[in-house]
Design a protein around this motif. Structure first.
Motif, PDB file in Angstrom:
ATOM      1  N   LEU A   1       0.845  -1.196   0.000  1.00 15.26           N
ATOM      2  CA  LEU A   1       0.000   0.000   0.000  1.00 15.26           C
ATOM      3  C   LEU A   1       0.880   1.245   0.000  1.00 15.26           C
ATOM      4  CD1 LEU A   1      -2.646   1.600   0.291  1.00 15.26           C
ATOM      5  CD2 LEU A   1      -2.476   1.218   2.760  1.00 15.26           C
ATOM      6  N   PHE A   2       1.879   1.289   0.859  1.00 13.40           N
ATOM      7  CA  PHE A   2       2.780   2.429   0.949  1.00 13.40           C
ATOM      8  C   PHE A   2       3.475   2.681  -0.390  1.00 13.40           C
ATOM      9  CE2 PHE A   2       7.028   4.163   1.800  1.00 13.40           C
ATOM     10  CZ  PHE A   2       6.684   5.350   2.423  1.00 13.40           C
ATOM     11  N   GLU A   3       3.988   1.633  -1.010  1.00 13.91           N
ATOM     12  CA  GLU A   3       4.686   1.779  -2.287  1.00 13.91           C
ATOM     13  C   GLU A   3       3.754   2.323  -3.365  1.00 13.91           C
ATOM     14  OE1 GLU A   3       6.240  -2.174  -2.729  1.00 13.91           O
ATOM     15  OE2 GLU A   3       8.031  -1.710  -1.554  1.00 13.91           O
ATOM     16  N   GLU A   4       2.509   1.856  -3.387  1.00 14.12           N
ATOM     17  CA  GLU A   4       1.536   2.341  -4.366  1.00 14.12           C
ATOM     18  C   GLU A   4       1.221   3.819  -4.137  1.00 14.12           C
ATOM     19  OE1 GLU A   4      -0.903   2.518  -7.599  1.00 14.12           O
ATOM     20  OE2 GLU A   4       0.373   0.823  -7.047  1.00 14.12           O
ATOM     21  N   VAL A   5       1.091   4.212  -2.875  1.00 10.84           N
ATOM     22  CA  VAL A   5       0.816   5.618  -2.559  1.00 10.84           C
ATOM     23  C   VAL A   5       1.980   6.499  -2.996  1.00 10.84           C
ATOM     24  CG1 VAL A   5       0.514   7.246  -0.642  1.00 10.84           C
ATOM     25  CG2 VAL A   5      -0.801   5.135  -0.701  1.00 10.84           C
ATOM     26  N   VAL A   6       3.209   6.075  -2.734  1.00  7.90           N
ATOM     27  CA  VAL A   6       4.383   6.854  -3.128  1.00  7.90           C
ATOM     28  C   VAL A   6       4.443   6.988  -4.654  1.00  7.90           C
ATOM     29  CG1 VAL A   6       6.918   6.880  -3.168  1.00  7.90           C
ATOM     30  CG2 VAL A   6       5.696   6.352  -1.046  1.00  7.90           C
ATOM     31  N   GLU A   7       4.171   5.924  -5.369  1.00  9.30           N
ATOM     32  CA  GLU A   7       4.164   5.973  -6.837  1.00  9.30           C
ATOM     33  C   GLU A   7       3.077   6.913  -7.344  1.00  9.30           C
ATOM     34  OE1 GLU A   7       4.182   2.182  -8.839  1.00  9.30           O
ATOM     35  OE2 GLU A   7       5.617   1.381  -7.397  1.00  9.30           O
ATOM     36  N   ALA A   8       1.881   6.835  -6.761  1.00 10.87           N
ATOM     37  CA  ALA A   8       0.776   7.711  -7.176  1.00 10.87           C
ATOM     38  C   ALA A   8       1.113   9.173  -6.895  1.00 10.87           C
ATOM     39  CB  ALA A   8      -0.515   7.315  -6.460  1.00 10.87           C
ATOM     40  N   TYR A   9       1.732   9.433  -5.754  1.00 11.69           N
ATOM     41  CA  TYR A   9       2.133  10.801  -5.430  1.00 11.69           C
ATOM     42  C   TYR A   9       3.142  11.323  -6.454  1.00 11.69           C
ATOM     43  CZ  TYR A   9       3.946  14.836  -2.948  1.00 11.69           C
ATOM     44  OH  TYR A   9       4.328  16.096  -2.616  1.00 11.69           O
ATOM     45  N   GLY A  10       4.063  10.482  -6.855  1.00  7.71           N
ATOM     46  CA  GLY A  10       5.056  10.882  -7.852  1.00  7.71           C
ATOM     47  C   GLY A  10       4.433  11.210  -9.195  1.00  7.71           C
TER      48      GLY A  10
END
Length: 60
Positions: free
Chosen positions: A33-42
């Motif tokens: 979940l964290f990795e997906e959020v970081v990618e979406a933020y980018g």
């Protein structure tokens, strides 16, 4: 604001109004979940701007 370690799965599920099983079914675990959020933020305008600025400047 709490760190990654300080947040339990219950925190985002409560904020989203879902059960933990739904989060696990969608993402597998907290790290995913964290990795997906970081990618979406980018990919967002704000996150994209920060990334572009860091790439364009030779030094901080």
């Amino acid at each position: 604001m709490r760190s990654y370690e300080g947040v339990s799965i219950g925190d985002p599920t409560e904020a989203m109004g879902i059960r933990s099983g739904s989060l696990y079914a969608g993402f597998g675990d907290k790290k995913s979940l964290f990795e997906e959020v970081v990618e979406a933020y980018g990919r967002s305008p704000v996150g994209g701007f920060a990334g572009a600025a860091l790439r364009e400047e030779p030094t901080a």
